[in-house]
Scaffold this motif. Structure first.
Motif, PDB file in Angstrom:
ATOM      1  N   HIS A 150       0.849  -1.194   0.000  1.00  0.00           N
ATOM      2  CA  HIS A 150       0.000   0.000   0.000  1.00  0.00           C
ATOM      3  C   HIS A 150       0.881   1.238   0.000  1.00  0.00           C
ATOM      4  CE1 HIS A 150      -3.286  -2.693   0.849  1.00  0.00           C
ATOM      5  NE2 HIS A 150      -4.115  -1.679   0.727  1.00  0.00           N
ATOM      6  N   TYR A 151       0.556   2.150  -0.878  1.00  0.00           N
ATOM      7  CA  TYR A 151       1.280   3.404  -1.003  1.00  0.00           C
ATOM      8  C   TYR A 151       0.452   4.531  -0.391  1.00  0.00           C
ATOM      9  CZ  TYR A 151       4.238   0.998  -4.379  1.00  0.00           C
ATOM     10  OH  TYR A 151       5.101   0.123  -4.974  1.00  0.00           O
ATOM     11  N   HIS A 208       0.981   8.755 -15.844  1.00  0.00           N
ATOM     12  CA  HIS A 208      -0.294   9.463 -15.930  1.00  0.00           C
ATOM     13  C   HIS A 208      -1.440   8.471 -15.963  1.00  0.00           C
ATOM     14  CE1 HIS A 208      -0.790   9.542 -20.609  1.00  0.00           C
ATOM     15  NE2 HIS A 208      -0.137   8.496 -20.219  1.00  0.00           N
ATOM     16  N   MET A 209      -2.480   8.855 -15.270  1.00  0.00           N
ATOM     17  CA  MET A 209      -3.716   8.088 -15.229  1.00  0.00           C
ATOM     18  C   MET A 209      -4.749   8.893 -16.015  1.00  0.00           C
ATOM     19  SD  MET A 209      -6.029   7.122 -11.883  1.00  0.00           S
ATOM     20  CE  MET A 209      -6.173   8.826 -11.379  1.00  0.00           C
ATOM     21  N   LEU A 210      -5.465   8.236 -16.906  1.00  0.00           N
ATOM     22  CA  LEU A 210      -6.529   8.894 -17.658  1.00  0.00           C
ATOM     23  C   LEU A 210      -7.822   8.723 -16.891  1.00  0.00           C
ATOM     24  CD1 LEU A 210      -5.599   7.697 -21.244  1.00  0.00           C
ATOM     25  CD2 LEU A 210      -4.873   9.772 -20.040  1.00  0.00           C
ATOM     26  N   SER A 219       7.559   7.101  -5.333  1.00  0.00           N
ATOM     27  CA  SER A 219       8.848   7.018  -4.646  1.00  0.00           C
ATOM     28  C   SER A 219       8.664   6.209  -3.371  1.00  0.00           C
ATOM     29  CB  SER A 219       9.391   8.414  -4.327  1.00  0.00           C
ATOM     30  OG  SER A 219       8.500   9.116  -3.500  1.00  0.00           O
ATOM     31  N   GLU A 220       9.470   5.181  -3.253  1.00  0.00           N
ATOM     32  CA  GLU A 220       9.419   4.266  -2.110  1.00  0.00           C
ATOM     33  C   GLU A 220       7.992   3.823  -1.821  1.00  0.00           C
ATOM     34  OE1 GLU A 220      11.894   5.369   1.168  1.00  0.00           O
ATOM     35  OE2 GLU A 220      13.375   6.242  -0.187  1.00  0.00           O
ATOM     36  N   ASP A 221       7.330   4.398  -0.802  1.00  0.00           N
ATOM     37  CA  ASP A 221       5.963   3.968  -0.506  1.00  0.00           C
ATOM     38  C   ASP A 221       4.979   5.131  -0.589  1.00  0.00           C
ATOM     39  OD1 ASP A 221       7.292   4.945   1.704  1.00  0.00           O
ATOM     40  OD2 ASP A 221       6.406   3.550   3.110  1.00  0.00           O
ATOM     41  N   GLN A 222       5.273   6.061  -1.494  1.00  0.00           N
ATOM     42  CA  GLN A 222       4.381   7.212  -1.670  1.00  0.00           C
ATOM     43  C   GLN A 222       4.108   7.469  -3.150  1.00  0.00           C
ATOM     44  OE1 GLN A 222       4.895  10.721   0.817  1.00  0.00           O
ATOM     45  NE2 GLN A 222       4.979  11.956  -1.048  1.00  0.00           N
ATOM     46  N   VAL A 223       2.857   7.808  -3.440  1.00  0.00           N
ATOM     47  CA  VAL A 223       2.448   8.271  -4.761  1.00  0.00           C
ATOM     48  C   VAL A 223       2.135   9.748  -4.605  1.00  0.00           C
ATOM     49  CG1 VAL A 223       0.687   8.109  -6.563  1.00  0.00           C
ATOM     50  CG2 VAL A 223       1.496   6.027  -5.430  1.00  0.00           C
ATOM     51  N   ARG A 225      -7.301   4.661  -5.705  1.00  0.00           N
ATOM     52  CA  ARG A 225      -6.916   3.329  -6.206  1.00  0.00           C
ATOM     53  C   ARG A 225      -5.409   3.239  -6.441  1.00  0.00           C
ATOM     54  NH1 ARG A 225     -11.668   3.268  -9.798  1.00  0.00           N
ATOM     55  NH2 ARG A 225     -10.201   3.919 -11.389  1.00  0.00           N
ATOM     56  N   LEU A 226      -4.752   4.395  -6.584  1.00  0.00           N
ATOM     57  CA  LEU A 226      -3.300   4.380  -6.751  1.00  0.00           C
ATOM     58  C   LEU A 226      -2.589   3.880  -5.498  1.00  0.00           C
ATOM     59  CD1 LEU A 226      -2.832   7.743  -8.674  1.00  0.00           C
ATOM     60  CD2 LEU A 226      -2.709   5.418  -9.612  1.00  0.00           C
ATOM     61  N   GLN A 227      -3.297   3.800  -4.371  1.00  0.00           N
ATOM     62  CA  GLN A 227      -2.704   3.249  -3.148  1.00  0.00           C
ATOM     63  C   GLN A 227      -2.198   1.831  -3.371  1.00  0.00           C
ATOM     64  OE1 GLN A 227      -6.063   3.680  -0.444  1.00  0.00           O
ATOM     65  NE2 GLN A 227      -4.898   5.210   0.714  1.00  0.00           N
ATOM     66  N   THR A 228      -2.898   1.083  -4.212  1.00  0.00           N
ATOM     67  CA  THR A 228      -2.525  -0.310  -4.423  1.00  0.00           C
ATOM     68  C   THR A 228      -2.071  -0.616  -5.844  1.00  0.00           C
ATOM     69  OG1 THR A 228      -4.833  -0.881  -4.829  1.00  0.00           O
ATOM     70  CG2 THR A 228      -4.001  -1.211  -2.588  1.00  0.00           C
ATOM     71  N   LEU A 229      -2.405   0.236  -6.804  1.00  0.00           N
ATOM     72  CA  LEU A 229      -2.064  -0.066  -8.199  1.00  0.00           C
ATOM     73  C   LEU A 229      -1.360   1.094  -8.918  1.00  0.00           C
ATOM     74  CD1 LEU A 229      -5.432  -1.792  -9.181  1.00  0.00           C
ATOM     75  CD2 LEU A 229      -3.245  -2.911  -8.742  1.00  0.00           C
TER      76      LEU A 229
END
Length: 105
Positions: free
Chosen positions: A3-4, A67-69, A83-87, A44-48
């Motif tokens: 998880h990010y 980039h996410m559309l 970076s590491e565990d952060q988005v 959702r970027l927390q996991t993907l």
């Protein structure tokens, strides 16, 4: 599954508010749906976070920018780095806008 932590930069926050305000002037109901859907998509970027492509603009920066559309029709582009565990959400812009460059943020 890793998880990010998702962090929205001040610039991206201003981008989201400006987009919401513009959409609200056009269609208040859709603006609320757009905002809520964007929040869900960003979280959702927390996991993907690696599920989305590297942005063509990435070559302009000293880090990999993805980039996410998001959205229907011409999508909005949500730029972020990992970076590491952060988005970190860096910038949000409509797909009809020119490519993002360091000099025209």
């Amino acid at each position: 599954m890793k998880h990010y932590r998702v962090v929205i930069s001040p610039k991206a926050g201003r981008d989201i508010i400006a987009a919401y305000d513009w959409l609200y002037d056009e269609n208040p109901s859709y603006a609320a749906q757009w905002r809520d859907g964007l929040r869900h998509a960003v979280m959702r970027l927390q996991t993907l976070p690696f599920a989305h492509a590297v942005a063509p603009e990435s070559a302009e920066f000293d880090m990999e920018i993805r980039h996410m559309l998001y959205g229907r029709g011409t999508p909005w582009r949500v730029f972020y780095c990992i970076s590491e565990d952060q988005v970190s959400i860096l910038h949000v812009r409509h797909g009809r806008q020119d490519y993002w460059r360091t000099e025209n943020d």
